[in-house]
Design a protein around this motif. Structure first.
Motif, PDB file in Angstrom:
ATOM      1  N   PRO A 147       0.844  -1.201   0.000  1.00  0.00           N
ATOM      2  CA  PRO A 147       0.000   0.000   0.000  1.00  0.00           C
ATOM      3  C   PRO A 147       0.878   1.250   0.000  1.00  0.00           C
ATOM      4  O   PRO A 147       2.014   1.234   0.472  1.00  0.00           O
ATOM      5  N   PRO A 148       0.365   2.362  -0.512  1.00  0.00           N
ATOM      6  CA  PRO A 148       1.154   3.614  -0.557  1.00  0.00           C
ATOM      7  C   PRO A 148       1.632   4.010   0.843  1.00  0.00           C
ATOM      8  O   PRO A 148       0.889   3.916   1.821  1.00  0.00           O
ATOM      9  N   GLY A 149       2.885   4.406   0.936  1.00  0.00           N
ATOM     10  CA  GLY A 149       3.441   4.873   2.202  1.00  0.00           C
ATOM     11  C   GLY A 149       4.030   3.770   3.067  1.00  0.00           C
ATOM     12  O   GLY A 149       4.630   4.051   4.096  1.00  0.00           O
ATOM     13  N   GLN A 150       3.904   2.512   2.666  1.00  0.00           N
ATOM     14  CA  GLN A 150       4.460   1.405   3.461  1.00  0.00           C
ATOM     15  C   GLN A 150       5.835   1.032   2.939  1.00  0.00           C
ATOM     16  O   GLN A 150       6.138   1.169   1.763  1.00  0.00           O
ATOM     17  N   LYS A 151       6.704   0.539   3.867  1.00  0.00           N
ATOM     18  CA  LYS A 151       8.042   0.097   3.494  1.00  0.00           C
ATOM     19  C   LYS A 151       8.185  -1.376   3.855  1.00  0.00           C
ATOM     20  O   LYS A 151       7.532  -1.860   4.777  1.00  0.00           O
ATOM     21  N   LYS A 152       9.044  -2.057   3.119  1.00  0.00           N
ATOM     22  CA  LYS A 152       9.350  -3.440   3.470  1.00  0.00           C
ATOM     23  C   LYS A 152      10.272  -3.416   4.680  1.00  0.00           C
ATOM     24  O   LYS A 152      11.359  -2.849   4.627  1.00  0.00           O
ATOM     25  N   GLU A 153       9.828  -3.985   5.771  1.00  0.00           N
ATOM     26  CA  GLU A 153      10.674  -4.043   6.953  1.00  0.00           C
ATOM     27  C   GLU A 153      10.191  -5.157   7.859  1.00  0.00           C
ATOM     28  O   GLU A 153       9.081  -5.650   7.726  1.00  0.00           O
ATOM     29  N   LEU A 154      11.039  -5.526   8.780  1.00  0.00           N
ATOM     30  CA  LEU A 154      10.720  -6.563   9.752  1.00  0.00           C
ATOM     31  C   LEU A 154      10.967  -5.972  11.129  1.00  0.00           C
ATOM     32  O   LEU A 154      12.043  -5.439  11.410  1.00  0.00           O
ATOM     33  N   THR A 155       9.971  -6.048  11.965  1.00  0.00           N
ATOM     34  CA  THR A 155      10.093  -5.528  13.324  1.00  0.00           C
ATOM     35  C   THR A 155      10.039  -6.697  14.292  1.00  0.00           C
ATOM     36  O   THR A 155       9.122  -7.508  14.235  1.00  0.00           O
TER      37      THR A 155
END
Length: 138
Positions: free
Chosen positions: A120-128
């Motif tokens: 979705p717009p504004g989201q980044k691929k990351e792992l928390t």
């Protein structure tokens, strides 16, 4: 098969004092020795199909009604199937030996690639990763 009396102290044997073997064969038949029924593949995957017959016969394999393999005077036939499109693929095996005939069927389900949607717009691929420490006092 072992036969025993009710107490289990005596064992049934053949006339020559050997084990008793019972032939459970259903007669002349062709079977799919592999793969297992209801196999699920994805597009691009392959599987080996193996037909077997109890005696030498002419074996034929049909894929969706089209003959793809044949062998004469043999007890087995192998064919490598590669899934090219999603859907259900039907295989029919036939065996003929003199007056005897047998057929068997197998279906393989082929799944397409899993859909991948854009983020979705504004989201980044990351792992928390959250680390939570808990202490228990007794």
């Amino acid at each position: 098969m072992v036969f025993r009396n009710a107490a289990g102290t005596r064992e049934g044997k053949s006339e020559t004092n050997s084990d008793i073997f019972i032939n459970l064969s259903q007669g002349f038949q062709v079977i799919f020795a592999s793969p297992a029924p209801n196999q699920l593949l994805t597009v691009g995957e392959s599987v080996d199909i193996l037909l077997q017959s109890p005696e030498e016969a002419t074996l034929r394999l049909f894929e969706n009604g089209t003959q793809v393999a044949q062998a004469s005077a043999t007890t087995s036939l192998s064919y490598r199937f590669t899934a090219e499109a999603e859907g259900t693929v039907s295989f029919r095996a036939t065996a003929e030996a003199g007056e005897q005939e047998s057929e068997s069927e197998l279906r393989i389900n082929v799944a397409g690639p899993s859909p991948v949607l854009p983020l979705p717009p504004g989201q980044k691929k990351e792992l928390t990763i959250y680390r939570i420490r808990r202490c228990f006092w007794f």
